[in-house]
Design a protein around this motif. Structure first.
Motif, mmCIF file in Angstrom:
data_model
loop_
_atom_site.group_PDB
_atom_site.id
_atom_site.type_symbol
_atom_site.label_atom_id
_atom_site.label_comp_id
_atom_site.label_asym_id
_atom_site.label_seq_id
_atom_site.Cartn_x
_atom_site.Cartn_y
_atom_site.Cartn_z
ATOM 1 N N SER A 20 9.330 -24.583 15.428
ATOM 2 C CA SER A 20 7.921 -24.849 15.716
ATOM 3 C C SER A 20 7.725 -25.589 17.034
ATOM 4 C CB SER A 20 7.284 -25.647 14.578
ATOM 5 O OG SER A 20 7.853 -26.932 14.499
ATOM 6 N N LYS A 21 8.773 -26.251 17.544
ATOM 7 C CA LYS A 21 8.643 -26.988 18.799
ATOM 8 C C LYS A 21 8.578 -26.057 20.013
ATOM 9 C CE LYS A 21 12.361 -29.443 18.186
ATOM 10 N NZ LYS A 21 12.800 -28.754 16.977
ATOM 11 N N ASP A 22 9.268 -24.921 19.918
ATOM 12 C CA ASP A 22 9.269 -23.968 21.022
ATOM 13 C C ASP A 22 9.269 -22.557 20.442
ATOM 14 O OD1 ASP A 22 9.511 -22.477 23.311
ATOM 15 O OD2 ASP A 22 11.209 -23.597 24.112
ATOM 16 N N THR A 23 8.102 -22.035 20.239
ATOM 17 C CA THR A 23 7.962 -20.737 19.583
ATOM 18 C C THR A 23 8.392 -19.576 20.484
ATOM 19 O OG1 THR A 23 5.630 -20.616 20.230
ATOM 20 C CG2 THR A 23 6.132 -21.567 18.064
ATOM 21 N N ARG A 24 8.777 -19.872 21.719
ATOM 22 C CA ARG A 24 9.288 -18.825 22.610
ATOM 23 C C ARG A 24 10.762 -18.528 22.351
ATOM 24 N NH1 ARG A 24 8.297 -21.726 27.950
ATOM 25 N NH2 ARG A 24 8.971 -23.360 26.548
ATOM 26 N N LEU A 25 11.435 -19.414 21.637
ATOM 27 C CA LEU A 25 12.848 -19.195 21.309
ATOM 28 C C LEU A 25 12.976 -18.004 20.371
ATOM 29 C CD1 LEU A 25 13.981 -22.888 20.767
ATOM 30 C CD2 LEU A 25 14.511 -21.398 22.716
ATOM 31 N N PRO A 26 14.162 -17.415 20.296
ATOM 32 C CA PRO A 26 14.338 -16.253 19.407
ATOM 33 C C PRO A 26 14.050 -16.586 17.943
ATOM 34 C CG PRO A 26 16.200 -16.480 20.898
ATOM 35 C CD PRO A 26 15.368 -17.724 21.052
ATOM 36 N N VAL A 27 13.523 -15.599 17.258
ATOM 37 C CA VAL A 27 13.272 -15.694 15.822
ATOM 38 C C VAL A 27 14.574 -15.378 15.098
ATOM 39 C CG1 VAL A 27 12.032 -14.601 13.910
ATOM 40 C CG2 VAL A 27 10.852 -15.091 16.060
ATOM 41 N N ILE A 28 14.857 -16.125 14.043
ATOM 42 C CA ILE A 28 16.046 -15.885 13.225
ATOM 43 C C ILE A 28 15.617 -15.112 11.986
ATOM 44 C CG2 ILE A 28 17.902 -16.945 11.891
ATOM 45 C CD1 ILE A 28 17.547 -19.406 13.791
ATOM 46 N N PRO A 29 16.111 -13.883 11.838
ATOM 47 C CA PRO A 29 15.760 -13.107 10.649
ATOM 48 C C PRO A 29 16.692 -13.460 9.492
ATOM 49 C CG PRO A 29 17.024 -11.749 12.155
ATOM 50 C CD PRO A 29 16.867 -13.095 12.804
ATOM 51 N N VAL A 30 16.150 -13.984 8.420
ATOM 52 C CA VAL A 30 16.936 -14.343 7.238
ATOM 53 C C VAL A 30 16.649 -13.301 6.156
ATOM 54 C CG1 VAL A 30 17.350 -16.125 5.499
ATOM 55 C CG2 VAL A 30 16.771 -16.788 7.843
ATOM 56 N N PRO A 31 17.702 -12.691 5.598
ATOM 57 C CA PRO A 31 17.454 -11.732 4.518
ATOM 58 C C PRO A 31 16.634 -12.388 3.399
ATOM 59 C CG PRO A 31 19.741 -11.634 5.211
ATOM 60 C CD PRO A 31 19.125 -12.839 5.899
ATOM 61 N N ALA A 32 15.675 -11.661 2.865
ATOM 62 C CA ALA A 32 14.765 -12.220 1.861
ATOM 63 C C ALA A 32 15.505 -12.787 0.660
ATOM 64 C CB ALA A 32 13.756 -11.157 1.425
ATOM 65 N N HIS A 33 16.560 -12.122 0.211
ATOM 66 C CA HIS A 33 17.308 -12.632 -0.952
ATOM 67 C C HIS A 33 18.000 -13.951 -0.614
ATOM 68 C CE1 HIS A 33 21.308 -11.451 0.558
ATOM 69 N NE2 HIS A 33 20.672 -10.416 1.084
ATOM 70 N N ALA A 34 18.496 -14.101 0.606
ATOM 71 C CA ALA A 34 19.138 -15.356 1.010
ATOM 72 C C ALA A 34 18.114 -16.478 1.120
ATOM 73 C CB ALA A 34 19.871 -15.170 2.335
ATOM 74 N N TRP A 35 16.924 -16.163 1.628
ATOM 75 C CA TRP A 35 15.861 -17.164 1.721
ATOM 76 C C TRP A 35 15.450 -17.636 0.330
ATOM 77 C CZ3 TRP A 35 14.223 -20.159 5.445
ATOM 78 C CH2 TRP A 35 13.043 -20.866 5.272
ATOM 79 N N ALA A 36 15.305 -16.703 -0.617
ATOM 80 C CA ALA A 36 14.931 -17.061 -1.984
ATOM 81 C C ALA A 36 15.975 -17.965 -2.621
ATOM 82 C CB ALA A 36 14.729 -15.796 -2.819
ATOM 83 N N THR A 37 17.252 -17.667 -2.383
ATOM 84 C CA THR A 37 18.331 -18.514 -2.906
ATOM 85 C C THR A 37 18.256 -19.903 -2.292
ATOM 86 O OG1 THR A 37 19.749 -16.598 -3.257
ATOM 87 C CG2 THR A 37 20.841 -18.737 -3.117
ATOM 88 N N PHE A 38 18.021 -19.979 -0.995
ATOM 89 C CA PHE A 38 17.895 -21.252 -0.290
ATOM 90 C C PHE A 38 16.742 -22.087 -0.862
ATOM 91 C CE2 PHE A 38 15.771 -23.382 3.412
ATOM 92 C CZ PHE A 38 16.704 -24.386 3.596
ATOM 93 N N ILE A 39 15.591 -21.472 -1.042
ATOM 94 C CA ILE A 39 14.427 -22.183 -1.584
ATOM 95 C C ILE A 39 14.680 -22.643 -3.022
ATOM 96 C CG2 ILE A 39 11.992 -21.935 -2.233
ATOM 97 C CD1 ILE A 39 12.527 -22.261 0.795
ATOM 98 N N ASP A 40 15.295 -21.792 -3.823
ATOM 99 C CA ASP A 40 15.626 -22.179 -5.202
ATOM 100 C C ASP A 40 16.548 -23.388 -5.207
ATOM 101 O OD1 ASP A 40 14.077 -20.169 -6.255
ATOM 102 O OD2 ASP A 40 15.758 -18.808 -6.630
ATOM 103 N N HIS A 41 17.514 -23.410 -4.296
ATOM 104 C CA HIS A 41 18.443 -24.541 -4.204
ATOM 105 C C HIS A 41 17.705 -25.822 -3.819
ATOM 106 C CE1 HIS A 41 22.168 -26.701 -3.560
ATOM 107 N NE2 HIS A 41 21.716 -27.048 -2.385
ATOM 108 N N LEU A 42 16.772 -25.722 -2.892
ATOM 109 C CA LEU A 42 15.997 -26.891 -2.488
ATOM 110 C C LEU A 42 15.155 -27.449 -3.629
ATOM 111 C CD1 LEU A 42 14.694 -25.865 1.047
ATOM 112 C CD2 LEU A 42 16.540 -27.462 0.497
ATOM 113 N N LYS A 43 14.647 -26.569 -4.465
ATOM 114 C CA LYS A 43 13.799 -26.988 -5.583
ATOM 115 C C LYS A 43 14.591 -27.637 -6.708
ATOM 116 C CE LYS A 43 10.147 -23.594 -4.853
ATOM 117 N NZ LYS A 43 9.471 -22.422 -5.422
ATOM 118 N N SER A 44 15.884 -27.341 -6.785
ATOM 119 C CA SER A 44 16.672 -27.881 -7.902
ATOM 120 C C SER A 44 17.261 -29.245 -7.616
ATOM 121 C CB SER A 44 17.803 -26.927 -8.261
ATOM 122 O OG SER A 44 18.714 -26.788 -7.197
#
Length: 63
Positions: free
Chosen positions: A39-63
């Motif tokens: 968010s500090k520099d939105t001109r930097l490249p975007v990192i594409p995270v596979p949706a299943h990996a993102w869901a696993t990451f979020i689930d881990h954060l919630k637990s």
């Protein structure tokens, strides 16, 4: 990642510190992937995270 993100709706976590702008943003609604950017520099490249990996990451954060 080849998705057109021109009109992507970027959002930050509701837990982020809105004053520092020092966090990640994600865009929803892109099939199979969650685009992530700095968010500090939105001109930097975007990192594409596979949706299943993102869901696993979020689930881990919630637990």
């Amino acid at each position: 990642m080849r998705a057109d993100l021109t009109n992507a709706a970027w959002r930050k976590s509701s837990h982020s510190d809105n004053g520092s702008n020092a966090c990640l943003e994600v865009a929803d609604g892109i099939a199979g992937v969650v685009p992530v950017r700095d968010s500090k520099d939105t001109r930097l490249p975007v990192i594409p995270v596979p949706a299943h990996a993102w869901a696993t990451f979020i689930d881990h954060l919630k637990s």
